[in-house]
Design an enzyme around this catalytic site. Sequence first.
Site, PDB file in Angstrom:
ATOM      1  N   HIS A  49      43.379  23.425 -21.117  1.00  0.00           N
ATOM      2  CA  HIS A  49      42.998  23.256 -22.525  1.00  0.00           C
ATOM      3  C   HIS A  49      43.657  22.013 -23.102  1.00  0.00           C
ATOM      4  O   HIS A  49      44.621  21.491 -22.546  1.00  0.00           O
ATOM      5  CB  HIS A  49      43.543  24.409 -23.376  1.00  0.00           C
ATOM      6  CG  HIS A  49      43.112  25.770 -22.972  1.00  0.00           C
ATOM      7  ND1 HIS A  49      42.087  26.422 -23.593  1.00  0.00           N
ATOM      8  CD2 HIS A  49      43.600  26.617 -22.036  1.00  0.00           C
ATOM      9  CE1 HIS A  49      41.955  27.631 -23.057  1.00  0.00           C
ATOM     10  NE2 HIS A  49      42.858  27.772 -22.106  1.00  0.00           N
ATOM     11  N   GLU A 124      47.947  24.591 -22.001  1.00  0.00           N
ATOM     12  CA  GLU A 124      47.531  23.718 -23.099  1.00  0.00           C
ATOM     13  C   GLU A 124      48.228  22.366 -22.975  1.00  0.00           C
ATOM     14  O   GLU A 124      49.439  22.304 -22.738  1.00  0.00           O
ATOM     15  CB  GLU A 124      47.941  24.311 -24.455  1.00  0.00           C
ATOM     16  CG  GLU A 124      47.163  25.517 -24.909  1.00  0.00           C
ATOM     17  CD  GLU A 124      45.857  25.172 -25.644  1.00  0.00           C
ATOM     18  OE1 GLU A 124      45.503  23.965 -25.732  1.00  0.00           O
ATOM     19  OE2 GLU A 124      45.209  26.112 -26.114  1.00  0.00           O
ATOM     20  N   HIS A 171      38.428  24.622 -20.350  1.00  0.00           N
ATOM     21  CA  HIS A 171      37.982  25.621 -21.325  1.00  0.00           C
ATOM     22  C   HIS A 171      36.477  25.445 -21.604  1.00  0.00           C
ATOM     23  O   HIS A 171      35.737  26.412 -21.748  1.00  0.00           O
ATOM     24  CB  HIS A 171      38.794  25.492 -22.619  1.00  0.00           C
ATOM     25  CG  HIS A 171      38.744  26.702 -23.486  1.00  0.00           C
ATOM     26  ND1 HIS A 171      39.295  26.743 -24.737  1.00  0.00           N
ATOM     27  CD2 HIS A 171      38.188  27.931 -23.280  1.00  0.00           C
ATOM     28  CE1 HIS A 171      39.094  27.941 -25.261  1.00  0.00           C
ATOM     29  NE2 HIS A 171      38.416  28.680 -24.406  1.00  0.00           N
ATOM     30  N   ASP A 181      37.218  21.330 -25.021  1.00  0.00           N
ATOM     31  CA  ASP A 181      38.517  20.893 -24.513  1.00  0.00           C
ATOM     32  C   ASP A 181      38.657  21.164 -23.018  1.00  0.00           C
ATOM     33  O   ASP A 181      38.033  22.089 -22.515  1.00  0.00           O
ATOM     34  CB  ASP A 181      39.667  21.546 -25.311  1.00  0.00           C
ATOM     35  CG  ASP A 181      39.717  23.067 -25.178  1.00  0.00           C
ATOM     36  OD1 ASP A 181      38.692  23.725 -25.401  1.00  0.00           O
ATOM     37  OD2 ASP A 181      40.793  23.602 -24.837  1.00  0.00           O
TER      38      ASP A 181
END
Length: 276
Positions: A49, A124, A171, A181
């Site tokens: 992500h 992330e 994602h 993303d």
Amino acid sequence: MRDKLKNLLFFTYMLTFLSGANFQLFASYIDDSHPSENFNQRVKYLVIHCIGLSEEETLKTLTKSGEHGGGGVSAHWLVPSKKPSGVEKFPLYSLVKEEDRAWHAGESYWRRDANINGISIGVEFHSPGYGVGGDIYNFGTFSEEQILAGFQLLKDIRERYQISPENVVYHSDIAPARKTDPGINFPGKRLHYEYGVGMWPDQAYNSSIGGPSSTRAVTELLKKIGYKIEPSEELDASSCKVVSAFQLHYRPQDYSGDIDAETGFIAAQLVKQYNL
Ligand SMILES: [Zn+2]
């Protein structure tokens, strides 16, 4: 876990003994000398992500619950965009233990699995500028030091859980209707070639080679790769988003969602190379 349980059983026994409780304790112990061969890792997928809020907001969103947080979202790991001043090494933030379920994927689908949260690790990357003005096609950037630290982490996760190349996803791959993303600036090709993580076509496209370009052929290939798409003669709005998600990942210079020979070529390469 087993050690904890052993300690707990022992502790319970001692407590009962010391308190002089007047009941008969049924003593048991854990015998781990018959490990079964019939199991697999809970973690099947690695989901990449990016998030574009300020770093302070990002940490708050991913860690705090209720009104102080981001409405119940999290990830196992956050790779910041830069090293904080006064720190020697680059930090990798561990936000949720890998054995626990983080809430990073939302409604999602990949290779006949839905609800990817329960069977994945989510990482992330902080990407300043991503999503500015609420536009998910405003893509952010990634710093070199962040890539060096973050890709080592992805490699480590891939190796620890033996995640196969087709199970390393963006994602946008698993939620193409809602997400874009980590976006076109995420160096997926480098992740594949330098760190051995994820898929990438071995052969570059060349217009003299051509590739399958009928809508049915390409949608069939995308379904084989793992996307949620029904093969058909014509693209509807949702399958167009799937084509665009595929392009965001593997042909980021043009993610219009229109089918062309290069898109078909890349999809066919991946299906062949990875036996999908
Ligand atoms: Zn995401």
